[in-house]
Design a protein around this motif. Structure first.
Motif, PDB file in Angstrom:
ATOM      1  N   GLN A  58       0.911  -1.262   0.060  1.00 12.33           N
ATOM      2  CA  GLN A  58       0.023  -0.164  -0.043  1.00 12.33           C
ATOM      3  C   GLN A  58       0.783   1.336  -0.078  1.00 12.33           C
ATOM      4  O   GLN A  58       0.571   2.118  -0.834  1.00 12.33           O
ATOM      5  N   ASN A  59       1.945   1.292   1.024  1.00 11.62           N
ATOM      6  CA  ASN A  59       2.774   2.351   1.129  1.00 11.62           C
ATOM      7  C   ASN A  59       3.646   2.745  -0.531  1.00 11.62           C
ATOM      8  O   ASN A  59       3.809   3.664  -0.846  1.00 11.62           O
ATOM      9  N   ARG A  60       3.941   1.487  -0.874  1.00  8.49           N
ATOM     10  CA  ARG A  60       4.764   1.586  -2.018  1.00  8.49           C
ATOM     11  C   ARG A  60       4.005   2.029  -3.280  1.00  8.49           C
ATOM     12  O   ARG A  60       4.697   2.822  -4.155  1.00  8.49           O
ATOM     13  N   ARG A  61       2.686   1.436  -3.305  1.00  7.02           N
ATOM     14  CA  ARG A  61       1.765   2.138  -4.471  1.00  7.02           C
ATOM     15  C   ARG A  61       1.624   3.754  -4.545  1.00  7.02           C
ATOM     16  O   ARG A  61       1.647   4.483  -4.870  1.00  7.02           O
ATOM     17  N   THR A  62       1.718   3.929  -3.093  1.00  6.77           N
ATOM     18  CA  THR A  62       1.464   5.626  -2.899  1.00  6.77           C
ATOM     19  C   THR A  62       2.627   6.388  -3.315  1.00  6.77           C
ATOM     20  O   THR A  62       2.424   7.232  -3.840  1.00  6.77           O
ATOM     21  N   LYS A  63       3.680   5.838  -2.918  1.00  6.40           N
ATOM     22  CA  LYS A  63       4.936   6.452  -3.229  1.00  6.40           C
ATOM     23  C   LYS A  63       5.064   6.355  -4.851  1.00  6.40           C
ATOM     24  O   LYS A  63       5.657   7.404  -5.431  1.00  6.40           O
ATOM     25  N   TRP A  64       4.630   5.375  -5.553  1.00  3.81           N
ATOM     26  CA  TRP A  64       4.908   5.205  -7.120  1.00  3.81           C
ATOM     27  C   TRP A  64       3.860   6.281  -7.514  1.00  3.81           C
ATOM     28  O   TRP A  64       4.261   6.994  -8.683  1.00  3.81           O
ATOM     29  N   ARG A  65       2.858   6.383  -7.112  1.00  2.00           N
ATOM     30  CA  ARG A  65       1.724   7.294  -7.727  1.00  2.00           C
ATOM     31  C   ARG A  65       1.999   8.653  -7.583  1.00  2.00           C
ATOM     32  O   ARG A  65       1.910   9.268  -8.676  1.00  2.00           O
ATOM     33  N   LYS A  66       2.757   9.219  -6.459  1.00  2.00           N
ATOM     34  CA  LYS A  66       3.157  10.442  -6.339  1.00  2.00           C
ATOM     35  C   LYS A  66       4.481  10.727  -7.217  1.00  2.00           C
ATOM     36  O   LYS A  66       4.373  11.738  -7.912  1.00  2.00           O
ATOM     37  N   LYS A  67       5.224   9.670  -7.543  1.00  2.00           N
ATOM     38  CA  LYS A  67       6.295   9.898  -8.493  1.00  2.00           C
ATOM     39  C   LYS A  67       5.917   9.838  -9.763  1.00  2.00           C
ATOM     40  O   LYS A  67       6.161  10.816 -10.728  1.00  2.00           O
ATOM     41  N   HIS A  68       4.988   9.124 -10.287  1.00  2.00           N
ATOM     42  CA  HIS A  68       4.350   9.008 -11.515  1.00  2.00           C
ATOM     43  C   HIS A  68       3.656  10.164 -11.873  1.00  2.00           C
ATOM     44  O   HIS A  68       3.734  10.838 -12.898  1.00  2.00           O
ATOM     45  N   ALA A  69       2.919  10.969 -10.777  1.00  2.00           N
ATOM     46  CA  ALA A  69       2.186  11.966 -11.126  1.00  2.00           C
ATOM     47  C   ALA A  69       3.242  13.233 -11.279  1.00  2.00           C
ATOM     48  O   ALA A  69       2.783  14.132 -12.157  1.00  2.00           O
ATOM     49  N   ALA A  70       4.251  13.226 -10.580  1.00  2.00           N
ATOM     50  CA  ALA A  70       5.119  14.499 -10.665  1.00  2.00           C
ATOM     51  C   ALA A  70       6.124  14.173 -12.138  1.00  2.00           C
ATOM     52  O   ALA A  70       6.110  15.480 -12.732  1.00  2.00           O
ATOM     53  N   GLU A  71       6.069  13.068 -12.489  1.00  2.00           N
ATOM     54  CA  GLU A  71       6.787  12.918 -14.030  1.00  2.00           C
ATOM     55  C   GLU A  71       5.788  13.240 -15.091  1.00  2.00           C
ATOM     56  O   GLU A  71       6.222  13.995 -16.051  1.00  2.00           O
ATOM     57  N   MET A  72       4.575  12.909 -14.950  1.00  2.00           N
ATOM     58  CA  MET A  72       3.567  13.451 -15.845  1.00  2.00           C
ATOM     59  C   MET A  72       3.435  14.838 -15.848  1.00  2.00           C
ATOM     60  O   MET A  72       3.083  15.496 -16.993  1.00  2.00           O
ATOM     61  N   ALA A  73       3.571  15.457 -14.772  1.00  2.00           N
ATOM     62  CA  ALA A  73       3.364  17.089 -14.551  1.00  2.00           C
ATOM     63  C   ALA A  73       4.434  17.541 -15.316  1.00  2.00           C
ATOM     64  O   ALA A  73       4.290  18.524 -16.157  1.00  2.00           O
ATOM     65  N   THR A  74       5.761  17.040 -14.972  1.00  2.00           N
ATOM     66  CA  THR A  74       6.759  17.442 -15.525  1.00  2.00           C
ATOM     67  C   THR A  74       6.683  17.590 -17.131  1.00  2.00           C
ATOM     68  O   THR A  74       7.167  18.350 -18.186  1.00  2.00           O
ATOM     69  N   ALA A  75       6.459  16.265 -17.596  1.00  2.00           N
ATOM     70  CA  ALA A  75       6.130  16.015 -19.111  1.00  2.00           C
ATOM     71  C   ALA A  75       5.138  16.803 -19.766  1.00  2.00           C
ATOM     72  O   ALA A  75       5.444  17.409 -20.786  1.00  2.00           O
ATOM     73  N   LYS A  76       3.932  17.088 -19.009  1.00  2.00           N
ATOM     74  CA  LYS A  76       3.054  18.177 -19.560  1.00  2.00           C
ATOM     75  C   LYS A  76       3.433  19.659 -19.636  1.00  2.00           C
ATOM     76  O   LYS A  76       3.324  20.253 -20.643  1.00  2.00           O
ATOM     77  N   LYS A  77       4.207  19.809 -18.664  1.00  2.00           N
ATOM     78  CA  LYS A  77       4.898  21.123 -18.507  1.00  2.00           C
ATOM     79  C   LYS A  77       5.810  21.433 -19.802  1.00  2.00           C
ATOM     80  O   LYS A  77       5.664  22.497 -20.521  1.00  2.00           O
ATOM     81  N   LYS A  78       6.582  20.541 -19.998  1.00  2.00           N
ATOM     82  CA  LYS A  78       7.627  20.475 -21.035  1.00  2.00           C
ATOM     83  C   LYS A  78       6.525  20.490 -22.451  1.00  2.00           C
ATOM     84  O   LYS A  78       7.095  21.285 -23.475  1.00  2.00           O
ATOM     85  N   GLN A  79       5.670  19.639 -22.631  1.00  2.00           N
ATOM     86  CA  GLN A  79       4.829  19.671 -23.977  1.00  2.00           C
ATOM     87  C   GLN A  79       4.173  21.282 -24.099  1.00  2.00           C
ATOM     88  O   GLN A  79       4.251  21.718 -25.368  1.00  2.00           O
ATOM     89  N   ASP A  80       3.725  21.551 -23.055  1.00  2.00           N
ATOM     90  CA  ASP A  80       2.903  23.047 -23.156  1.00  2.00           C
ATOM     91  C   ASP A  80       3.927  24.072 -23.699  1.00  2.00           C
ATOM     92  O   ASP A  80       3.688  24.757 -24.412  1.00  2.00           O
ATOM     93  N   SER A  81       5.219  24.015 -22.999  1.00  2.00           N
ATOM     94  CA  SER A  81       6.163  24.864 -23.366  1.00  2.00           C
ATOM     95  C   SER A  81       6.510  24.775 -24.954  1.00  2.00           C
ATOM     96  O   SER A  81       6.959  25.735 -25.421  1.00  2.00           O
ATOM     97  N   GLU A  82       6.800  23.533 -25.372  1.00  2.00           N
ATOM     98  CA  GLU A  82       7.034  23.448 -26.814  1.00  2.00           C
ATOM     99  C   GLU A  82       6.002  23.861 -27.488  1.00  2.00           C
ATOM    100  O   GLU A  82       6.015  24.291 -28.591  1.00  2.00           O
ATOM    101  N   THR A  83       4.670  23.700 -27.322  1.00  2.00           N
ATOM    102  CA  THR A  83       3.503  23.991 -27.990  1.00  2.00           C
ATOM    103  C   THR A  83       3.619  25.576 -28.046  1.00  2.00           C
ATOM    104  O   THR A  83       3.255  26.090 -29.206  1.00  2.00           O
ATOM    105  N   GLU A  84       3.804  26.163 -26.962  1.00  2.00           N
ATOM    106  CA  GLU A  84       3.957  27.577 -26.929  1.00  2.00           C
ATOM    107  C   GLU A  84       5.165  28.077 -27.899  1.00  2.00           C
ATOM    108  O   GLU A  84       4.681  29.237 -28.758  1.00  2.00           O
ATOM    109  N   ARG A  85       6.187  27.369 -27.940  1.00  2.00           N
ATOM    110  CA  ARG A  85       7.278  27.717 -28.678  1.00  2.00           C
ATOM    111  C   ARG A  85       6.842  27.717 -30.192  1.00  2.00           C
ATOM    112  O   ARG A  85       7.112  28.676 -30.865  1.00  2.00           O
TER     113      ARG A  85
END
Length: 137
Positions: A58-85
């Motif tokens: 249970q604890n490991r899944r929570t840690k995995w989800r947080k990390k996965h969400a952070a990676e997805m947010a970083t990827a979305k931010k990168k994609q958004d900045s590329e789209t703006e560029r």
């Protein structure tokens, strides 16, 4: 046995060996959820209780989800900045009437050369025909 200030048993956090953690992590890589029999087998093989394995997962899944969400947010931010560029680049092209006009096949090479110089850093580099009086290399 540890007791709290009221004389009740105090809950202590279990510490797992490196081998136990390694086996848990390897199992987690293969599957994020363990069914009852799988959990029982893993707990038995590692000398842990089923409850310990269940809570660890249970604890490991929570840690995995947080990390996965952070990676997805970083990827979305990168994609958004590329789209703006890219959007900014296309807006610049729309502002330039010469750039958007289709080239007339009968137009002279000078017009094409000027457009290339205007839109390529360093004056272009693509030369369709050498200027009059110069031999091609």
């Amino acid at each position: 046995i540890l007791l709290d200030k009221d004389g009740k048993r105090k809950h202590t956090r279990p510490t797992f060996s490196g081998q136990q953690i390694f086996a848990l992590e390897k199992t987690f890589e293969q599957t994020k959820y363990l069914a009852g029999p799988e959990r029982a087998r893993l707990a038995y093989s590692l000398g842990m209780t089923e409850s310990q394995v269940k809570v660890w997962f249970q604890n490991r899944r929570t840690k995995w989800r947080k990390k996965h969400a952070a990676e997805m947010a970083t990827a979305k931010k990168k994609q958004d900045s590329e789209t703006e560029r890219l959007k900014g680049a296309s807006e610049n092209e729309e502002d330039d009437d010469d750039y958007n006009k289709p080239l007339d096949p009968n137009s002279d090479d000078e017009k094409i050369t000027q457009l290339l110089k205007k839109h390529k850093p360093g004056g272009g580099g693509l030369l369709l025909h050498p200027p009059e009086g110069e031999a091609s290399a």
